[in-house]
Write an enzyme that holds these catalytic residues in place. Structure first.
Site, PDB file in Angstrom:
ATOM      1  N   GLY A   1       0.752  -1.247   0.000  1.00 21.75           N
ATOM      2  CA  GLY A   1       0.000   0.000   0.000  1.00 21.75           C
ATOM      3  C   GLY A   1       0.780   1.294   0.000  1.00 21.75           C
TER       4      GLY A   1
ATOM      5  N   ARG B   1      -6.007   3.466 -15.937  1.00 13.05           N
ATOM      6  CA  ARG B   1      -6.068   4.076 -14.605  1.00 13.05           C
ATOM      7  C   ARG B   1      -6.648   5.493 -14.628  1.00 13.05           C
ATOM      8  NH1 ARG B   1      -2.555   5.047 -11.528  1.00 13.05           N
ATOM      9  NH2 ARG B   1      -3.483   4.268  -9.614  1.00 13.05           N
TER      10      ARG B   1
ATOM     11  N   CYS C   1     -12.373   4.043 -29.256  1.00 15.72           N
ATOM     12  CA  CYS C   1     -13.683   4.586 -29.585  1.00 15.72           C
ATOM     13  C   CYS C   1     -14.435   4.918 -28.310  1.00 15.72           C
ATOM     14  CB  CYS C   1     -14.466   3.576 -30.400  1.00 15.72           C
ATOM     15  SG  CYS C   1     -13.627   3.197 -31.912  1.00 15.72           S
ATOM     16  N   GLU C   2     -13.958   5.899 -27.616  1.00 13.77           N
ATOM     17  CA  GLU C   2     -14.568   6.270 -26.352  1.00 13.77           C
ATOM     18  C   GLU C   2     -14.076   7.668 -25.989  1.00 13.77           C
ATOM     19  OE1 GLU C   2     -15.449   3.052 -24.140  1.00 13.77           O
ATOM     20  OE2 GLU C   2     -15.342   4.009 -22.184  1.00 13.77           O
TER      21      GLU C   2
HETATM   22  N1  LLP Z   1      -1.437  -7.133  -0.857  1.00 17.81           N
HETATM   23  C1  LLP Z   1      -2.746  -7.253  -1.150  1.00 17.81           C
HETATM   24  C2  LLP Z   1      -3.551  -8.252  -0.456  1.00 17.81           C
HETATM   25  C3  LLP Z   1      -3.320  -6.429  -2.129  1.00 17.81           C
HETATM   26  O1  LLP Z   1      -4.604  -6.539  -2.399  1.00 17.81           O
HETATM   27  C4  LLP Z   1      -2.525  -5.476  -2.805  1.00 17.81           C
HETATM   28  C5  LLP Z   1      -3.084  -4.603  -3.830  1.00 17.81           C
HETATM   29  C6  LLP Z   1      -1.148  -5.397  -2.475  1.00 17.81           C
HETATM   30  C7  LLP Z   1      -0.647  -6.243  -1.486  1.00 17.81           C
HETATM   31  C8  LLP Z   1      -0.206  -4.432  -3.134  1.00 17.81           C
HETATM   32  O2  LLP Z   1      -0.551  -3.128  -2.890  1.00 17.81           O
HETATM   33  P1  LLP Z   1       0.378  -1.932  -3.407  1.00 17.81           P
HETATM   34  O3  LLP Z   1       1.694  -1.970  -2.642  1.00 17.81           O
HETATM   35  O4  LLP Z   1       0.611  -2.152  -4.856  1.00 17.81           O
HETATM   36  O5  LLP Z   1      -0.392  -0.701  -3.145  1.00 17.81           O
HETATM   37  N2  LLP Z   1      -5.455  -1.386  -9.575  1.00 17.81           N
HETATM   38  C9  LLP Z   1      -5.270  -0.387  -8.552  1.00 17.81           C
HETATM   39  C10 LLP Z   1      -4.554  -0.940  -7.337  1.00 17.81           C
HETATM   40  C11 LLP Z   1      -5.260  -2.107  -6.700  1.00 17.81           C
HETATM   41  C12 LLP Z   1      -4.493  -2.669  -5.567  1.00 17.81           C
HETATM   42  C13 LLP Z   1      -4.998  -4.018  -5.216  1.00 17.81           C
HETATM   43  N3  LLP Z   1      -4.317  -4.653  -4.141  1.00 17.81           N
HETATM   44  C14 LLP Z   1      -4.510   0.797  -9.127  1.00 17.81           C
HETATM   45  O6  LLP Z   1      -4.209   0.788 -10.314  1.00 17.81           O
HETATM   46  O7  LLP Z   1      -4.248   1.763  -8.424  1.00 17.81           O
END
Ligand code: LLP
Length: 467
Positions: A268, A350, A381-382
């Site tokens: 996160g 994104r 096309c959007e």
């Molecule tokens: N662990 C779990 C259980 C997760 O669900 C995630 C991300 C991570 C670790 C890694 O999180 P990070 O360090 O990358 O923040 N598609 C979205 C992000 C979705 C994140 C989903 N889970 C975007 O493009 O911002």
């Protein structure tokens, strides 16, 4: 979906590429007006490989993984770092993560299959997902996955049944929803109460489910897990989550006499997408979380558990860029200036999905100031298909090479074939060398899974062979 009206009063920031600071890949430099990454000229690379193209600074990926490992192990006696592969996944990054001794977070059978194909040691793979299918669970258990992170009682029952059938005892974590409201986009906030993930603390539900896990045959409750969300800047939120989780471990000891030996605090950590963004460093993140766990354990007289974190974005986002070629420019006076690129929401969803912001430059004019406000729109096309809305850019001309920074996480893995767009290739650059690690999709790839087409191909080949 149409775009929000352009802000006609917005002034271009006048910045040149190197003034974009923390948004840039570590090895970015400008030589003779051209952007270089990893010692490779992005303009030449774009011409050689074609665009759209994802490019990664391999040294930065390695450096970030090492920074995580060093920072956590310096602050804590028994820490491990998992790479959250959903952020960016191909064989090349799996090999690097494996080589550096990282563990791996996979969220389903597909990611697991890729990891196993790359010979990533199964015991270092942790399997996530809020609705893993029975088949995925069986694949994980029979492969010998190190930990399965349990997300529901139904899943706990399934794991027990499958492990029993396979004559195994599976190490599991229980995923707790710690009720921490992380300050991020609502779609990527996962630790709050209104979440499909994990076991809620409300009405002591999680606590009762932990008891059930302890009593369930064929599983070993190795640890607890939480993940409060993604793109988080406030370290305070991680600290809060750590306190909630250690508190839980202490309660489990006090009430069930069971010592939980591992704690996984998820991923996160946020990154800089825009020049003014100042995310916390990996080192500060490590210090705050390790200190919080230590402080909470001291308070409860607990031995320090093995501590895990699961970063994705903060390892790869700023190491990756996307290169495009400018195709057309439409200056709608008094409305908006569109600069159209040969990609868009198919390689970067994104912006459309989360209103994400990015910093673009023209790679062949990288030493010039950004003097225009433009919308970098895609070819789909959007109307809502744009990668950058009202962003500063050098004066664009047709055939310029545009580089969008910070696209290393959740762009390739969320890419699609919308409008029959083949997904871009991926190049890793390092020490002046460009290494194509994932080839661009071809038109043939687009039809390769269609049965009629596959049958025709087979028939053609078969007939040629027998004639
Ligand atoms: N662990 C779990 C259980 C997760 O669900 C995630 C991300 C991570 C670790 C890694 O999180 P990070 O360090 O990358 O923040 N598609 C979205 C992000 C979705 C994140 C989903 N889970 C975007 O493009 O911002």
């Amino acid at each position: 979906m149409s775009l929000p009206a352009s802000d006609l009063n917005k002034k271009a920031d006048g910045l040149t590429t190197m003034q974009l600071g923390g948004v840039l890949p570590e090895t970015a430099e400008v030589i003779d007006g051209h952007l270089h990454i990893g010692g490779v000229d992005m303009v030449t690379l774009a011409k050689e490989q074609g665009t759209a193209l994802y490019v990664y600074d391999e040294q930065m990926i390695r450096h970030n993984m090492e920074r995580y490992l060093i920072a956590f192990r310096k602050n804590y006696p028994n820490a491990d770092v998992l790479y959250a592969s959903k952020a960016f996944l191909n064989m090349a990054i799996l090999n690097i993560a494996n080589e550096l001794g990282m563990c791996l977070d996979v969220s389903g059978g597909g990611e697991l299959a890729m990891a196993l194909a790359a010979k990533f040691p199964a015991e270092r793979i942790f399997v996530h997902g809020n609705n893993k299918t029975p088949l995925e669970l069986e694949e994980a258990i029979s492969a010998g996955a190190g930990r399965i992170v349990v997300d529901s009682l139904e899943e706990l029952r399934r794991i027990s049944e499958i492990a029993g059938k396979l004559g195994k005892t599976q190490d599991i974590y229980m995923r707790i929803t710690p009720g921490v409201e992380a300050d991020t986009h609502a779609y990527i906030c996962t630790g709050c109460e209104d979440s499909k993930f994990g076991f809620t603390l409300r009405d002591d539900y999680a606590f009762a489910c932990i008891k059930q896990a302890i009593d369930t045959p064929n599983v070993n409750l190795a640890g607890l897990h939480c993940h409060i969300g993604s793109q988080i800047f406030a370290l305070e939120s991680f600290k809060e989550a750590a306190f909630v989780m250690v508190n839980m471990i202490a309660r489990v000891r006090d009430e069930f006499g069971c010592i939980i030996k591992e704690l996984d605090l998820g991923g996160g950590l946020g990154v800089a997408y825009m020049q003014p963004d100042r995310p916390s460093t990996i080192e500060d993140f490590a210090k705050v979380t390790c200190d919080a766990v230590r402080e909470a354990c001291e308070k409860h007289g607990l031995e320090l558990p093995r501590l895990m974190v699961e970063p994705g974005r903060s390892l790869v986002a700023n190491a990756g860029v996307t290169l495009y070629t400018v195709g057309t420019i439409k200056d709608l006076k008094g409305v908006r200036k569109f600069v159209a690129i040969d990609g868009g929401m198919s390689d970067n969803i994104r912006t459309a999905l989360y209103d994400s912001e990015y910093e673009p430059v023209i790679a062949n004019k990288a030493d010039r100031p950004r003097t225009e406000i433009v919308t970098l729109c895609g070819k789909h096309c959007e109307s809502g298909d744009a990668v950058v809305l009202d962003g500063s850019l050098q004066e664009a001309e047709v055939e310029d090479i545009v580089c969008v920074f910070g696209t290393g996480a959740y762009c390739y893995t969320m890419a699609s074939n919308y409008n029959g767009q083949p997904r871009p290739g991926i190049v890793f650059v390092k020490d002046g060398k460009a290494n194509l690690v994932t080839r661009r999709e071809t038109y043939a790839d687009l039809m390769s899974r269609d049965i009629v087409y596959a049958m025709d191909q087979f028939r053609d080949k078969f007939q040629k062979n027998i004639c």
